[in-house]
Design a protein around this motif. Structure first.
Motif, PDB file in Angstrom:
ATOM      1  N   GLU A   1     -78.331  54.021 -33.368  1.00 57.57           N
ATOM      2  CA  GLU A   1     -79.299  53.108 -33.983  1.00 57.57           C
ATOM      3  C   GLU A   1     -80.488  53.846 -34.582  1.00 57.57           C
ATOM      4  O   GLU A   1     -81.473  53.226 -34.985  1.00 57.57           O
ATOM      5  CB  GLU A   1     -79.784  52.096 -32.939  1.00 57.57           C
ATOM      6  N   GLY A   2     -80.389  55.179 -34.652  1.00 61.02           N
ATOM      7  CA  GLY A   2     -81.446  55.958 -35.267  1.00 61.02           C
ATOM      8  C   GLY A   2     -82.644  56.195 -34.378  1.00 61.02           C
ATOM      9  O   GLY A   2     -83.713  56.600 -34.862  1.00 61.02           O
ATOM     10  N   ARG A   3     -82.496  55.994 -33.072  1.00 60.17           N
ATOM     11  CA  ARG A   3     -83.610  56.182 -32.145  1.00 60.17           C
ATOM     12  C   ARG A   3     -83.542  57.569 -31.515  1.00 60.17           C
ATOM     13  O   ARG A   3     -82.451  58.065 -31.215  1.00 60.17           O
ATOM     14  CB  ARG A   3     -83.556  55.125 -31.035  1.00 60.17           C
ATOM     15  N   ILE A   4     -84.705  58.173 -31.281  1.00 56.92           N
ATOM     16  CA  ILE A   4     -84.721  59.420 -30.528  1.00 56.92           C
ATOM     17  C   ILE A   4     -84.444  59.106 -29.065  1.00 56.92           C
ATOM     18  O   ILE A   4     -84.683  57.982 -28.597  1.00 56.92           O
ATOM     19  CB  ILE A   4     -86.058  60.173 -30.681  1.00 56.92           C
ATOM     20  N   THR A   5     -83.952  60.099 -28.342  1.00 52.10           N
ATOM     21  CA  THR A   5     -83.722  59.929 -26.906  1.00 52.10           C
ATOM     22  C   THR A   5     -84.497  61.013 -26.159  1.00 52.10           C
ATOM     23  O   THR A   5     -84.685  62.123 -26.659  1.00 52.10           O
ATOM     24  CB  THR A   5     -82.227  60.034 -26.547  1.00 52.10           C
ATOM     25  N   VAL A   6     -84.959  60.655 -24.983  1.00 50.87           N
ATOM     26  CA  VAL A   6     -85.631  61.597 -24.100  1.00 50.87           C
ATOM     27  C   VAL A   6     -84.878  61.599 -22.777  1.00 50.87           C
ATOM     28  O   VAL A   6     -84.728  60.554 -22.143  1.00 50.87           O
ATOM     29  CB  VAL A   6     -87.110  61.225 -23.872  1.00 50.87           C
ATOM     30  N   ASN A   7     -84.343  62.749 -22.407  1.00 50.09           N
ATOM     31  CA  ASN A   7     -83.514  62.883 -21.194  1.00 50.09           C
ATOM     32  C   ASN A   7     -82.378  61.867 -21.182  1.00 50.09           C
ATOM     33  O   ASN A   7     -82.023  61.305 -20.148  1.00 50.09           O
ATOM     34  CB  ASN A   7     -84.378  62.742 -19.935  1.00 50.09           C
ATOM     35  N   GLY A   8     -81.804  61.641 -22.369  1.00 51.18           N
ATOM     36  CA  GLY A   8     -80.647  60.760 -22.496  1.00 51.18           C
ATOM     37  C   GLY A   8     -80.971  59.290 -22.646  1.00 51.18           C
ATOM     38  O   GLY A   8     -80.052  58.477 -22.823  1.00 51.18           O
ATOM     39  N   VAL A   9     -82.250  58.909 -22.600  1.00 47.56           N
ATOM     40  CA  VAL A   9     -82.647  57.501 -22.708  1.00 47.56           C
ATOM     41  C   VAL A   9     -83.199  57.230 -24.103  1.00 47.56           C
ATOM     42  O   VAL A   9     -84.149  57.905 -24.541  1.00 47.56           O
ATOM     43  CB  VAL A   9     -83.706  57.143 -21.647  1.00 47.56           C
ATOM     44  N   ALA A  10     -82.615  56.263 -24.798  1.00 48.79           N
ATOM     45  CA  ALA A  10     -83.088  55.903 -26.132  1.00 48.79           C
ATOM     46  C   ALA A  10     -84.456  55.226 -26.029  1.00 48.79           C
ATOM     47  O   ALA A  10     -84.680  54.391 -25.154  1.00 48.79           O
ATOM     48  CB  ALA A  10     -82.090  54.970 -26.812  1.00 48.79           C
ATOM     49  N   ILE A  11     -85.357  55.585 -26.936  1.00 45.54           N
ATOM     50  CA  ILE A  11     -86.729  55.095 -26.899  1.00 45.54           C
ATOM     51  C   ILE A  11     -86.930  54.032 -27.976  1.00 45.54           C
ATOM     52  O   ILE A  11     -86.706  54.286 -29.166  1.00 45.54           O
ATOM     53  CB  ILE A  11     -87.734  56.239 -27.117  1.00 45.54           C
ATOM     54  N   ASP A  12     -87.341  52.844 -27.550  1.00 49.12           N
ATOM     55  CA  ASP A  12     -87.649  51.763 -28.482  1.00 49.12           C
ATOM     56  C   ASP A  12     -89.102  51.919 -28.927  1.00 49.12           C
ATOM     57  O   ASP A  12     -90.028  51.624 -28.175  1.00 49.12           O
ATOM     58  CB  ASP A  12     -87.448  50.409 -27.799  1.00 49.12           C
ATOM     59  N   GLU A  13     -89.290  52.379 -30.163  1.00 52.14           N
ATOM     60  CA  GLU A  13     -90.627  52.683 -30.658  1.00 52.14           C
ATOM     61  C   GLU A  13     -91.124  51.681 -31.691  1.00 52.14           C
ATOM     62  O   GLU A  13     -92.061  51.971 -32.451  1.00 52.14           O
ATOM     63  CB  GLU A  13     -90.645  54.087 -31.249  1.00 52.14           C
ATOM     64  N   ASP A  14     -90.550  50.496 -31.695  1.00 50.26           N
ATOM     65  CA  ASP A  14     -90.933  49.495 -32.693  1.00 50.26           C
ATOM     66  C   ASP A  14     -92.423  49.173 -32.656  1.00 50.26           C
ATOM     67  O   ASP A  14     -93.020  48.839 -33.681  1.00 50.26           O
ATOM     68  CB  ASP A  14     -90.147  48.193 -32.476  1.00 50.26           C
ATOM     69  N   ALA A  15     -93.038  49.278 -31.475  1.00 55.03           N
ATOM     70  CA  ALA A  15     -94.423  48.833 -31.322  1.00 55.03           C
ATOM     71  C   ALA A  15     -95.417  49.749 -32.029  1.00 55.03           C
ATOM     72  O   ALA A  15     -96.519  49.308 -32.364  1.00 55.03           O
ATOM     73  CB  ALA A  15     -94.782  48.727 -29.835  1.00 55.03           C
ATOM     74  N   TYR A  16     -95.040  51.007 -32.267  1.00 54.99           N
ATOM     75  CA  TYR A  16     -96.044  51.909 -32.838  1.00 54.99           C
ATOM     76  C   TYR A  16     -95.566  52.756 -34.005  1.00 54.99           C
ATOM     77  O   TYR A  16     -96.391  53.308 -34.748  1.00 54.99           O
ATOM     78  CB  TYR A  16     -96.626  52.836 -31.751  1.00 54.99           C
ATOM     79  N   VAL A  17     -94.271  52.900 -34.240  1.00 56.39           N
ATOM     80  CA  VAL A  17     -93.792  53.732 -35.345  1.00 56.39           C
ATOM     81  C   VAL A  17     -93.840  52.948 -36.655  1.00 56.39           C
ATOM     82  O   VAL A  17     -93.470  51.775 -36.704  1.00 56.39           O
ATOM     83  CB  VAL A  17     -92.361  54.238 -35.069  1.00 56.39           C
ATOM     84  N   LEU A  18     -94.304  53.607 -37.719  1.00 53.52           N
ATOM     85  CA  LEU A  18     -94.340  52.978 -39.030  1.00 53.52           C
ATOM     86  C   LEU A  18     -92.921  52.763 -39.532  1.00 53.52           C
ATOM     87  O   LEU A  18     -92.119  53.694 -39.593  1.00 53.52           O
ATOM     88  CB  LEU A  18     -95.107  53.872 -40.018  1.00 53.52           C
TER      89      LEU A  18
END
Length: 258
Positions: free
Chosen positions: A140-157
């Motif tokens: 889905e085009g999300r970065i992952t940290v330690n294998g967990v996808a990060i939902d950054e909708d709240a702050y990424v442009l």
């Protein structure tokens, strides 16, 4: 005739005039005290900065004025994932147009004591802390940290033309880490226009780079974003994020920074 019970006058106890201190000397003492107080505040508590670029949009706009707090690091507190931090240029990170120093001696002096914002720093969001492995990107085009996808909708442009929320380099296939001890991995919220850690990575096949330059030493971090003070219409702090709440604890075998 006077008695010991008469009230003291304005020139008796504690009056500088009664000690013969002229007005000009009083003024210098007051100014000196103000400068010392400002230096103490800048060193220990707060420092003013302004946002010189669009790299942290939409949360922080170009020319915003912000205050950074330093007390969270008094007792060894380390930056956490999701924190917005201001840090000194690690070397070659500031691009043309992003260095905005005061333009005259008075402004320069006020900047040094913390009464005016200064340049020479960057503001980014902490994505990885020691031991973390950051990868780009999932299906889905999300970065992952330690294998967990990060939902950054709240702050990424949001950029509909971008294929992923990875780096300014345009690549959606990279990994960074484990993040070495004493460093962090940072990214701007405007992912397609931010000279951040991703720009300084050594991607596959690259030779014009130095491995490890993508990590920011924590000793260069001035502090965490506390308040936006200008424009007045946007006065206040940025909302915190829970995007990293599900990321597992960092690894205990993070390498030492070189």
């Amino acid at each position: 005739m006077t008695t010991d019970d008469e009230p003291t006058t304005a020139r008796s106890v504690g009056s500088s005039h009664s000690r013969g201190l002229p007005l000009w000397a009083e003024t210098l003492v007051l100014l000196g005290s103000a400068v010392v107080l400002a230096l103490v505040i800048k060193t220990l508590l707060l420092q003013a900065f302004y946002i010189p670029s669009v790299s942290m949009e939409p949360g922080l706009q170009e020319d915003d004025r912000i205050l950074v707090e330093k007390w969270s690091g008094w007792f060894g507190g380390e930056p956490e994932r999701g924190d917005v931090v201001v840090f000194e240029d690690p070397g070659g990170w500031l691009i043309a147009g992003e260095v905005s120093e005061p333009g005259n001696p008075v402004s320069s002096l006020l900047g040094r004591v913390g009464l005016l914002p200064t340049g020479g720093h960057l503001v980014k969001r902490v994505i990885g802390v020691p031991g973390d492995v950051i990868e780009c990107c999932d299906s889905e085009g999300r970065i992952t940290v330690n294998g967990v996808a990060i939902d950054e909708d709240a702050y990424v442009l949001e950029d509909k033309a971008a294929q992923c929320r990875g780096p300014m380099t345009g690549s959606c296939d990279w990994s960074a880490g484990p993040v070495p001890e004493g460093t962090v991995f940072v990214m701007g919220d405007n992912r397609v226009n931010s000279a951040d850690s991703t720009v300084h990575m050594c991607l596959e096949g690259e030779t014009e780079c130095v491995p490890g330059d993508e990590f920011v030493p924590t000793q260069l971090i001035t502090g965490r974003l506390w308040l936006r003070v200008w424009p007045f219409s946007a006065f206040g702090g940025l909302e915190g994020t829970d995007a990293f709440d599900d990321v597992p604890d960092r690894s205990d075998d993070a390498p030492e920074a070189s």
